[in-house]
Design an enzyme around this catalytic site. Structure first.
Site, PDB file in Angstrom:
ATOM      1  N   GLU A   1     -61.752   1.221  18.134  1.00  0.00           N
ATOM      2  CA  GLU A   1     -62.302   1.146  16.786  1.00  0.00           C
ATOM      3  C   GLU A   1     -61.875  -0.154  16.120  1.00  0.00           C
ATOM      4  O   GLU A   1     -60.684  -0.457  16.050  1.00  0.00           O
ATOM      5  CB  GLU A   1     -61.811   2.341  15.964  1.00  0.00           C
TER       6      GLU A   1
ATOM      7  N   LYS B   1     -51.234  12.135  -1.585  1.00  0.00           N
ATOM      8  CA  LYS B   1     -50.648  10.797  -1.386  1.00  0.00           C
ATOM      9  C   LYS B   1     -51.795   9.899  -0.896  1.00  0.00           C
ATOM     10  O   LYS B   1     -52.131   9.907   0.281  1.00  0.00           O
ATOM     11  CB  LYS B   1     -49.532  10.884  -0.345  1.00  0.00           C
TER      12      LYS B   1
ATOM     13  N   GLY C   1     -52.169   9.266  12.427  1.00  0.00           N
ATOM     14  CA  GLY C   1     -52.573  10.662  12.598  1.00  0.00           C
ATOM     15  C   GLY C   1     -51.924  11.295  13.817  1.00  0.00           C
ATOM     16  O   GLY C   1     -51.461  12.434  13.771  1.00  0.00           O
TER      17      GLY C   1
ATOM     18  N   GLN D   1     -56.030  -6.042   7.541  1.00  0.00           N
ATOM     19  CA  GLN D   1     -57.257  -5.557   8.172  1.00  0.00           C
ATOM     20  C   GLN D   1     -58.117  -6.752   8.622  1.00  0.00           C
ATOM     21  O   GLN D   1     -58.724  -6.734   9.691  1.00  0.00           O
ATOM     22  CB  GLN D   1     -58.005  -4.669   7.163  1.00  0.00           C
TER      23      GLN D   1
ATOM     24  N   SER E   1     -55.702   6.296  10.094  1.00  0.00           N
ATOM     25  CA  SER E   1     -55.715   5.635  11.402  1.00  0.00           C
ATOM     26  C   SER E   1     -55.284   6.593  12.504  1.00  0.00           C
ATOM     27  O   SER E   1     -54.564   7.580  12.271  1.00  0.00           O
ATOM     28  CB  SER E   1     -54.759   4.437  11.384  1.00  0.00           C
TER      29      SER E   1
END
Ligand code: UN1
Length: 495
Positions: free
Chosen positions: A385, A175, A233, A331, A229
């Site tokens: 991040e 996926k 996760g 983003q 990300s």
């Protein structure tokens, strides 16, 4: 020209049962539709998992060297298509063409490397403590694996997962990110053409929160590999932990380059530009912090601002472009938010700091290469991040302090040091707490024949790629076999 992208289920390319489609547009020019993609629902996931389940017994029993031959053929097909696929990487996610080609090269390398593993897949044979008895360990596949991949390396990362999974005898459902469906389809197409049996590799498209999570937690899936990300996760890890399902995650980074006062500053500068602004900073290994010795700080900053200010933004297909767009509007907003956070926290905005909208750039999601100076190690821009073309410069007074700053984040993926002093670099090599350490090189550029993975919150600690302790450790599981040919009951630890 846009391509149509379907699911691949049980060897057939088909539209999802929902009948719905979504579009992927070029982030350098949102007027261009790159792909029209079938939108999967849960029933499509069920079908893909069932196809993988049905294909598993046959694939598992195919001798691993034969599986390797199919991977090798796929590698050859990818090599022939490198140009076209590299261009698709650039059009779908924006990185400049040489990097797009590098993305495909990494998939080719992985195909050939894992093909060779088909003749190794080593276990151990060891002596038994008892007579007339032998002991060995062998690698076995998990079964059906769900592979969930991001957009920043749209060919390489699916390849890092598919090839080791297949060589170990697993069947897979991939996926990919909805930002890069066509790249994933081209990779899978090469496998189909190489002769991978139907159902061994399946591909479905759809949003991560719904389709991806449904796939990962599906009762017929045996193991999961995820790159993406931290939020997604960590959510997956906690869900899968509850059902005892093996899961490997690769998530964030907050990687530092340390530049000591005896460093070759020209070399260090190139490393910062490549690590900080390559792929528009959208790498988990990106150099988002630069820890500079105070004695050379002013001189280095001057050179950095000059060079970063000359980087040319534009469409990644154009030869004159140094830095492409970021991947999508969401983003872009996230990165712009961080730029405001940096200013509010009191860092000095030394370069860039906003969206670039001159002329044709207005049609894409471009952010000026940005440098913050006077960054304190605890600021959010130095801890979290950002995943954009943003570099934070932090001063240090010596190597101990530099290493402490580099280590003082929740992530531990990559780090780098520039110094000509062998003692200094040896200390960094020993004390930096990251899965990858680079000496006199940037934080990026991992090669596929060694493990790739982060420490701390960068991931679950199951590295990808090759070598001892690399991907094969996660994509297979060990079975231990004791054979007793004494003809009597022998008791270990007791006789
Ligand atoms: C990533 O940073 O998201 O090390 C992956 C590199 C590549 C992989 C990077 N081989 O630059």
């Amino acid at each position: 020209m846009s391509v149509k992208v379907c699911n691949l289920i049980g060897g057939a390319w088909k539209d999802a049962g929902t009948g719905e489609m979504f579009e992927r547009r070029n982030p350098a020019d949102v007027q261009e539709v790159v792909a029209r993609v079938t939108l999967s629902g849960r029933e499509d996931v069920d079908c893909a998992v069932e196809a993988a389940r049905n294909a598993f017994p046959g694939w598992r029993l195919m001798p691993a060297p034969k599986r390797g031959e199919l991977l090798f053929r796929a590698g050859e097909i990818l090599l022939r298509r490198k140009d076209v696929m590299g261009q698709m990487v650039t059009r779908e996610m924006g990185k400049v063409l040489p990097e797009g080609m590098g993305d495909v090269q990494e998939a080719i390398d992985m195909a050939f490397y894992m093909a060779g593993e088909g003749r190794r897949l080593c276990g151990e044979t060891v002596p038994s403590e008892l007579p007339d008895k032998d002991c060995k360990s062998v690698r076995e596949p998990h079964g059906v694996m769900a592979l969930i991949t991001p957009w920043n390396f749209p060919t390489a990362i699916p390849a890092w997962k598919i090839f080791p999974a297949l060589i170990c005898g697993n069947t897979v459902v991939l996926k990919p990110s909805s930002c890069t469906p066509a790249c994933a389809a081209m990779l899978v197409e090469a496998l189909v053409e190489a002769g991978i049996p139907p159902g061994v590799v399946n591909l479905i498209h759809g949003p991560g929160e719904d389709v991806g999570e449904y796939l990962a937690t599906h009762p017929e899936v045996d193991a999961v590999s995820f790159t993406g990300s931290c939020a997604a996760g960590e959510r997956l890890e906690s869900k899968l932990g509850r059902i005892h399902r093996p899961v490997a995650t690769e998530m964030g980074g907050k990687n530092a380059i340390i530049i000591m006062d005896d460093a070759d500053l020209s070399l260090a500068l190139e490393g910062v530009l490549w690590g900080g602004f390559g792929t528009s900073g959208q790498r988990c290994t990106a150099a988002s912090r630069v820890v500079v010795h105070e004695r050379i700080h002013d001189q280095f900053l001057d050179r950095l601002l000059g060079a970063a200010g000359r980087l040319r933004l534009g469409d990644g297909l154009s030869k004159s472009t140094d830095v492409g767009p970021v991947v999508n509007e969401q983003q872009m907003k996230r990165v712009l938010d961080y730029l405001r956070v940096g200013v509010d926290e009191g860092a000095s905005l030394a370069l860039g700091g906003k969206r670039a909208e001159d002329g044709a750039l207005a049609r894409g999601y471009f952010i000026e290469p940005t440098v913050f100076d006077d960054v304190a190690p605890a600021m959010r821009i130095a801890q979290e991040e950002i995943f954009g073309p943003v570099v934070s410069v932090i001063r240090c007074s010596g190597i101990e302090e530099a290493i402490a700053i580099a280590n003082d984040v929740r992530f531990g993926l990559s780090s780098s040091i520039y110094s000509k002093n062998v003692n200094t670099t040896a200390m960094a090599e020993r004390d930096l707490r990251t899965g990858l350490v680079y000496i006199n090189a940037s934080t990026i550029g991992a090669e596929i024949q060694l493990p790739f993975g982060g420490w701390k919150h960068s991931g679950s600690g199951h590295p990808e790629a090759g070598g001892r302790g690399g991907a094969l450790e996660f994509y297979s599981r060990m079975k231990v076999i004791y054979r007793d040919f004494s003809g009597k009951l022998q008791k270990a630890q007791i006789d």
